[in-house]
Design a protein around this motif. Structure first.
Motif, PDB file in Angstrom:
ATOM      1  N   ASP A 235       4.852  -6.831   0.195  1.00  0.00           N
ATOM      2  CA  ASP A 235       5.709  -5.964  -0.746  1.00  0.00           C
ATOM      3  C   ASP A 235       7.382  -5.928  -0.346  1.00  0.00           C
ATOM      4  O   ASP A 235       7.489  -6.141  -0.901  1.00  0.00           O
ATOM      5  N   ALA A 238       7.251  -9.333  -2.672  1.00  0.00           N
ATOM      6  CA  ALA A 238       7.014  -8.833  -4.382  1.00  0.00           C
ATOM      7  C   ALA A 238       8.342  -7.839  -4.584  1.00  0.00           C
ATOM      8  O   ALA A 238       8.655  -7.970  -5.431  1.00  0.00           O
ATOM      9  N   GLU A 262      -4.245 -11.577  -2.676  1.00  0.00           N
ATOM     10  CA  GLU A 262      -3.532 -10.420  -2.400  1.00  0.00           C
ATOM     11  C   GLU A 262      -2.644 -10.473  -3.434  1.00  0.00           C
ATOM     12  O   GLU A 262      -1.900  -9.373  -3.430  1.00  0.00           O
ATOM     13  N   THR A 265      -2.327  -9.660  -6.553  1.00  0.00           N
ATOM     14  CA  THR A 265      -2.231  -8.170  -7.049  1.00  0.00           C
ATOM     15  C   THR A 265      -1.330  -8.288  -7.281  1.00  0.00           C
ATOM     16  O   THR A 265      -0.614  -6.658  -7.534  1.00  0.00           O
ATOM     17  N   ARG A 266      -0.310  -8.099  -6.065  1.00  0.00           N
ATOM     18  CA  ARG A 266       1.035  -8.002  -5.313  1.00  0.00           C
ATOM     19  C   ARG A 266       1.627  -7.949  -6.441  1.00  0.00           C
ATOM     20  O   ARG A 266       2.668  -7.242  -6.040  1.00  0.00           O
TER      21      ARG A 266
END
Length: 375
Positions: A235, A238, A262, A265-266
């Motif tokens: 996170d 991102a 992962e 998608t983030r």
């Protein structure tokens, strides 16, 4: 050639310590030599294929070392695969997942040795087993040391004049972030936009530090930001990716196909650093690239500072895989002070070229190998 000729009769491992032309600095360590686990798989037909177990700078990166890899291969992998066919790569690598968890660098060495032995048995290059080469080389980005500005400018200029490299990477994370950032921006400014520079923090900054300094680096002209924050903090990665214009590349964060899923998608990265070593070999690397391509991201052919065997394997992979579409940094052998091959890999025009011939297309100089073998 019969099936009996393809049977594995021995799996031998040797640790080499190869000196470097200069110290190579990572975020937490500095290497003066590169340890390599050389894995030799020999068939009943008398063919030997080679693979390398190599980690970047030691166990700090992924928990493996040449010593742990040797123990895993000697005690758990070699007895299990002896007697099987080198053409049974898929079955072998699937079965190894039930015997040894993780240990992807060790498994990569075995995977490459199997590919080399099988391709040599067939009299074809490794890239044929991967679907065939669609190009004859890939661009290579050069990693710079932690030297004073004048020395770095001289090194970059020399590499460009020799037409060896036209893009460069600066390691970060070992110094105070303020000092480190000022150092990198000065290097970039010294070339006034005529040279492409990326940075690699090796996952050593926290969120606060990265949010403060990554924008400064991008504003200063850095064109690619590699893994500024810890591998599991997707996170945070991102958030950084959303805030800066330059692409962010994930390295430590992606070692498996699920990791790639992962990150995608983030929205944690635009580019994935694909190392055939950290992924567990050529087969697993194809799975990672497939996920990355499906997500619309790009792949960079990254390095663990492999020797010529591991580098040749990655070049075969990159030349047979269109998904490696963001250049490479397969410079490992250029950093070595000693040549391990009878005929060196070819670096010119900013690229490393696909070696020709059966298997990996390279032949070890066994006298040099013997001299560098660890007692």
């Amino acid at each position: 050639m019969s099936d009996k000729d393809l049977k594995i009769v021995s799996v031998e491992t040797t640790i080499l310590d190869v000196p470097l032309i200069r110290p190579h600095k990572f975020a937490t360590t500095t290497a003066d030599a590169q340890p390599i686990l050389l894995v030799a798989v020999t068939t009943a037909g008398g063919v030997t294929g080679y693979g390398e177990g190599v980690v970047p700078g030691g166990p700090w990166w992924g928990g493996e070392s040449v010593e742990t890899m040797k123990a895993i291969v000697d005690r758990y992998i070699a007895p299990y695969i002896t007697g099987r066919g080198v053409d049974d790569i898929t079955g072998i690598m699937v079965d190894l997942e039930r015997i040894v968890a993780n240990a992807r660098f060790a498994k990569a060495a075995v995977d490459v040795a199997l590919h080399d032995a099988w391709a040599r048995s067939l009299g074809v290059p490794v890239h044929t087993l991967l679907g065939g080469a669609f190009r004859t080389g890939v661009d290579v980005r050069w990693a710079l040391g932690a030297a004073p500005l004048e020395e770095i400018v001289e090194e970059v200029t020399h590499k460009m004049e020799q037409r060896l490299n036209f893009a460069f990477k600066l390691k970060m994370g070992a110094l105070d972030p303020v000092v480190d950032t000022e150092r990198v921006v000065k290097v970039v400014e010294a070339f006034d936009g005529k040279v492409g520079f990326s940075i690699d923090v090796n996952a050593r900054w926290d969120r606060f530090t990265a949010l403060r300094h990554v924008p400064q680096l991008v504003d200063g002209g850095v064109e690619l930001i590699e893994q500024p924050t810890p591998a599991d903090q997707l996170d945070v990665l991102a958030e950084i990716n959303r805030r800066v214009a330059a692409p962010v590349m994930a390295d430590e964060s992606v070692q498996t196909p699920h990791d790639a899923y992962e990150v995608a998608t983030r929205g944690a990265a635009d580019v994935i650093a694909l190392k055939t070593t950290k992924c567990g070999g050529l087969q697993r690397s194809k799975q990672v690239v497939a996920v990355v391509k499906a997500a619309g991201l790009r792949c960079h052919g990254a390095t663990s500072i492999e020797g010529p065997i591991g580098t040749a394997a990655s070049v075969h992979f990159a030349c047979a895989e269109p998904g490696i579409d963001y250049g490479s940094e397969l410079f490992g052998p250029q950093l070595f002070a000693v040549e391990l091959l009878q005929r060196p890999l070819e670096y010119s025009d900013g690229r490393v070229h696909l070696p020709q011939g059966p298997g990996l297309g390279v032949e070890l100089d066994m006298d040099v190998v013997k001299r560098l073998t660890r007692d």
